[in-house]
Scaffold this active site. Structure first.
Site, PDB file in Angstrom:
ATOM      1  N   ASP A 100       0.861  -1.163   0.000  1.00  0.00           N
ATOM      2  CA  ASP A 100       0.000   0.000   0.000  1.00  0.00           C
ATOM      3  C   ASP A 100       0.911   1.231   0.000  1.00  0.00           C
ATOM      4  O   ASP A 100       2.101   1.145   0.308  1.00  0.00           O
ATOM      5  CB  ASP A 100      -0.897  -0.036   1.236  1.00  0.00           C
ATOM      6  CG  ASP A 100      -1.811   1.165   1.319  1.00  0.00           C
ATOM      7  OD1 ASP A 100      -2.376   1.555   0.286  1.00  0.00           O
ATOM      8  OD2 ASP A 100      -1.942   1.717   2.427  1.00  0.00           O
ATOM      9  N   ARG A 101       0.350   2.395  -0.345  1.00  0.00           N
ATOM     10  CA  ARG A 101       1.204   3.589  -0.404  1.00  0.00           C
ATOM     11  C   ARG A 101       1.125   4.443   0.861  1.00  0.00           C
ATOM     12  O   ARG A 101       2.048   4.461   1.662  1.00  0.00           O
ATOM     13  CB  ARG A 101       0.836   4.448  -1.631  1.00  0.00           C
ATOM     14  CG  ARG A 101       1.917   5.464  -1.996  1.00  0.00           C
ATOM     15  CD  ARG A 101       1.421   6.506  -2.997  1.00  0.00           C
ATOM     16  NE  ARG A 101       0.558   7.500  -2.357  1.00  0.00           N
ATOM     17  CZ  ARG A 101       0.021   8.544  -2.997  1.00  0.00           C
ATOM     18  NH1 ARG A 101       0.216   8.690  -4.292  1.00  0.00           N
ATOM     19  NH2 ARG A 101      -0.743   9.410  -2.344  1.00  0.00           N
ATOM     20  N   ASP A 102       0.013   5.138   1.047  1.00  0.00           N
ATOM     21  CA  ASP A 102      -0.092   6.105   2.150  1.00  0.00           C
ATOM     22  C   ASP A 102      -0.081   5.394   3.498  1.00  0.00           C
ATOM     23  O   ASP A 102      -0.857   4.461   3.736  1.00  0.00           O
ATOM     24  CB  ASP A 102      -1.360   6.931   1.998  1.00  0.00           C
ATOM     25  CG  ASP A 102      -1.388   7.696   0.682  1.00  0.00           C
ATOM     26  OD1 ASP A 102      -0.371   8.319   0.337  1.00  0.00           O
ATOM     27  OD2 ASP A 102      -2.422   7.638  -0.023  1.00  0.00           O
ATOM     28  N   THR A 110      -2.668   0.973  -4.693  1.00  0.00           N
ATOM     29  CA  THR A 110      -3.147   2.084  -3.885  1.00  0.00           C
ATOM     30  C   THR A 110      -4.510   2.589  -4.344  1.00  0.00           C
ATOM     31  O   THR A 110      -4.751   2.770  -5.542  1.00  0.00           O
ATOM     32  CB  THR A 110      -2.124   3.243  -3.902  1.00  0.00           C
ATOM     33  OG1 THR A 110      -2.635   4.364  -3.187  1.00  0.00           O
ATOM     34  CG2 THR A 110      -1.766   3.667  -5.311  1.00  0.00           C
ATOM     35  N   GLN A 127      -6.815   5.687  -4.687  1.00  0.00           N
ATOM     36  CA  GLN A 127      -6.673   7.145  -4.752  1.00  0.00           C
ATOM     37  C   GLN A 127      -8.024   7.757  -5.111  1.00  0.00           C
ATOM     38  O   GLN A 127      -8.226   8.301  -6.202  1.00  0.00           O
ATOM     39  CB  GLN A 127      -5.588   7.527  -5.762  1.00  0.00           C
ATOM     40  CG  GLN A 127      -4.178   7.125  -5.356  1.00  0.00           C
ATOM     41  CD  GLN A 127      -3.723   7.811  -4.071  1.00  0.00           C
ATOM     42  OE1 GLN A 127      -3.983   8.993  -3.859  1.00  0.00           O
ATOM     43  NE2 GLN A 127      -3.048   7.064  -3.198  1.00  0.00           N
ATOM     44  N   CYS A 155     -16.517  -0.053  -8.226  1.00  0.00           N
ATOM     45  CA  CYS A 155     -15.617  -0.774  -9.129  1.00  0.00           C
ATOM     46  C   CYS A 155     -15.159  -2.095  -8.509  1.00  0.00           C
ATOM     47  O   CYS A 155     -15.483  -2.425  -7.373  1.00  0.00           O
ATOM     48  CB  CYS A 155     -14.409   0.093  -9.443  1.00  0.00           C
ATOM     49  SG  CYS A 155     -13.409   0.441  -7.967  1.00  0.00           S
ATOM     50  N   LYS A 163      -9.757  -1.398  -3.060  1.00  0.00           N
ATOM     51  CA  LYS A 163      -9.612  -2.264  -1.892  1.00  0.00           C
ATOM     52  C   LYS A 163     -10.701  -1.912  -0.875  1.00  0.00           C
ATOM     53  O   LYS A 163     -10.984  -0.724  -0.696  1.00  0.00           O
ATOM     54  CB  LYS A 163      -8.216  -2.081  -1.279  1.00  0.00           C
ATOM     55  CG  LYS A 163      -7.070  -2.535  -2.176  1.00  0.00           C
ATOM     56  CD  LYS A 163      -5.709  -2.257  -1.560  1.00  0.00           C
ATOM     57  CE  LYS A 163      -5.406  -0.763  -1.537  1.00  0.00           C
ATOM     58  NZ  LYS A 163      -4.063  -0.446  -0.991  1.00  0.00           N
TER      59      LYS A 163
END
Length: 433
Positions: A250-252, A292, A294, A350, A354
């Site tokens: 994951d990013r953030d 990620t 967003q 969609c 996640k």
């Protein structure tokens, strides 16, 4: 489809005096012999060898190619013409799309799949692209979400620039019309001269991103590394022929500090151990893929172009530690309406947001990943649920959100770690067992 191999290099840095660079022994066999067999095994049996320095060595070794199960035509340059000029002088042999390989690269790539990608996306050419551990002194490029190359960023780069870590690996599929962009006389280079001109003219070039192994072996250190990678199995292990495990991040809150949405490149700040942790996985030969959500794109808080700038800042920060992401998959959607300036087309329920597994499934399809052996590291239960839904295992980090989204909790994580470094070390140990 024909395959063209550029074989005119001297190999001066390798200390070669009795053979051209393409004939340097790699683990006991000439590199060019390996390339010819790679091309043949991919189903391409018509090969054009573009030779120059000590061309007679190559001609004597390969002849007409029948001993290797292929048909070989030799085109010898009288003077150095550069990578594009050499292909220009062989145009009479190239009536349809063709592969271009460089004779100083060690590779294991599904060339037929790359050729099919080019046929699907069209344009004047398709370039194999990947990140590296030294983008600051590399020629870089920018590609959009439709795989179209938008810009080339030649070195040297300005100090402090935030740049995407994406480089051409000197492996192409080209349409014969691409040769029209090559000057009629003199030397010219595909990467330096021709591809930037094609993009500037508004023509389409594609970026084919892959985790497969493509490395030049033009120095003693690079040659030694290539031989070591062959011996360890790393070259074959990364091939698209084989399903392989990946490390999803994951990013953030995992790679960068969580600030409830990074909308500008200058607002992205790496977690203190992010570079070192990612480099550990890079060194182990495990593909590292960022997945990620967003949703602020759908809400209208940032554009996909701005997201690209933010991701370039992430690439630049990781590169300072010699680390890189092999690929990134982004969900730009959000299911709820009500934000001024929101993007209606992205306001959908969609399959990629996640805790749904769509991002992982898309990555597995692109890179032939074995999800049952893959791991995801995230800071939310949505990450854990996405991993489990895809058949992967997951580590919950005690950074960022630290699992504060209890509503997304479907099952316990497979492990909990205090830092990204601890999590990556745990995953690498599990993969080695």
């Amino acid at each position: 489809m024909k395959a063209v191999v550029l074989c005119g290099g001297k190999g001066t840095r390798l200390g070669l005096t009795d053979r051209p660079k393409a004939m340097v022994p790699v683990a006991g066999r000439p590199l060019l012999e390996r390339l010819v067999e790679d091309v043949r095994d991919a189903g391409f049996t018509d090969i054009v060898l573009l030779t120059g320095h000590l061309a007679e060595v190559i001609e004597a070794h390969f002849g007409d190619g029948s001993a290797f199960g292929v048909r070989i035509e030799h085109v010898r340059e009288a003077e150095p013409l550069g990578t594009a000029g050499a292909v220009r002088d062989a145009r009479h042999l190239l009536t349809g799309p063709f592969l271009v390989l460089y004779g100083d690269t060690l590779l294991d790539v599904d060339l037929a799949r790359m050729a099919a990608f080019h046929a699907e996306h069209g344009g004047l050419g398709t370039l194999f692209v990947h990140p590296n551990d030294h983008p600051h002194d590399s020629d870089l490029l920018v590609a959009d979400t439709d795989h179209r190359i938008r810009r080339f960023l030649p070195k040297p780069h300005p100090d402090g620039a935030m740049l995407p870590n994406l480089v051409s690996a000197a492996l192409y599929v080209l349409d014969p019309a691409a040769i029209d962009a090559v000057p009629a006389d003199g030397a010219s280079d595909w990467g330096r001269d021709i591809f930037p001109a094609i993009v500037a003219a508004g023509e389409r070039l594609n970026a084919y991103r892959s985790v497969e192994y493509v490395k030049d072996i033009g120095t003693p250190a690079r040659l030694a590394k290539g031989e070591a990678d062959l011996a360890s199995g790393r070259v074959a292990r990364l091939s698209h022929r084989h399903a392989k495990p990946a490390l999803f991040l994951d990013r953030d809150g995992v790679l960068n500090v969580e600030i409830n949405g990074v909308h500008r490149a200058q607002d992205l700040h790496l977690m203190p151990d992010a570079g070192d942790a990612v480099r550990m996985a890079n060194a182990a030969g495990v593909p590292v893929i960022c997945v990620t959500n967003q949703p602020d794109i759908a809400k209208g808080f940032l554009t996909e172009e701005t997201l690209g700038e933010v991701m370039a800042a992430l690439d630049t920060g990781l590169a300072a530690s010699g680390a890189y992401l092999d690929d990134t998959f982004v969900c730009p959607h959000h299911p709820e309406r009500g934000w001024p300036g929101e993007v209606a087309a992205l306001k959908i329920d969609c399959d990629c947001r996640k805790p749904k597994p769509g991002l992982l499934l898309a990555a597995a399809d692109r890179h032939h990943l074995d999800l049952s052996r893959s791991w995801l590291i995230g800071d939310r239960h949505a990450d854990i649920a996405a991993a489990h839904a895809a058949g992967a295992r997951a580590v919950l980090l005690e950074t960022g959100h630290a699992g504060n989204d209890a509503g997304n909790r479907r099952a316990d994580p497979d492990h909990v770690a205090a830092t990204l470094t601890d999590a990556v070390a745990f995953v690498l140990k599990a993969l080695a067992e």
